[in-house]
Design a protein around this motif. Structure first.
Motif: not given
Length: 131
Positions: A26-30, A66-70, A76-77, A103-106
């Protein structure tokens, strides 16, 4: 890179390490993804707005979902992009398609979150404005 914990370690230790590695992901992603940073700041703003407007428990459930989904879609992207770059360092139409679809899924998740936000916060904002 990390090695999986040896099977002879206690189960609780393996579970704890899996949480550590997930948190690191998660930290790497952020830290590395500008869109994830935008989503995280937006999520913080929505949480602050939720407290400000005193949204209901059901509204909190929708906001947290909604926050969790995004953020999940963004993670995943990010993972798909990394794997595609590893597997296909040169440009390839299928690699490009995989990245575009991820990217479209995001984008779809973010649009759904936007609609949820408008449905929840729209009436609160209108009431604040006296409409």
């Amino acid at each position: 890179m990390h090695e999986p914990p040896p099977a002879n370690r206690p189960a609780w230790r393996r579970i704890c390490l899996s949480f550590v590695w997930a948190g690191r992901g998660v930290l790497v992603m952020i830290r590395t993804q500008s869109n994830a940073q935008i989503h995280a700041v937006a999520a913080l703003g929505v949480v602050i707005a939720g407290f400000f407007f005193g949204i209901s428990r059901g509204e909190w459930c929708a906001v947290v979902g909604a926050i969790g989904l995004v953020l999940t879609a963004e993670g995943i992207n990010t993972a798909i992009e990394a794997v595609v770059d590893l597997a296909s360092p040169e440009r390839h139409p299928l690699a490009e398609r995989a990245k575009d679809v991820a990217a479209g899924a995001v984008l779809l998740a973010a649009l759904a979150a936007l609609v949820i936000g408008l449905l929840i916060f729209g009436p609160h904002v209108l009431a604040l404005l006296g409409h």
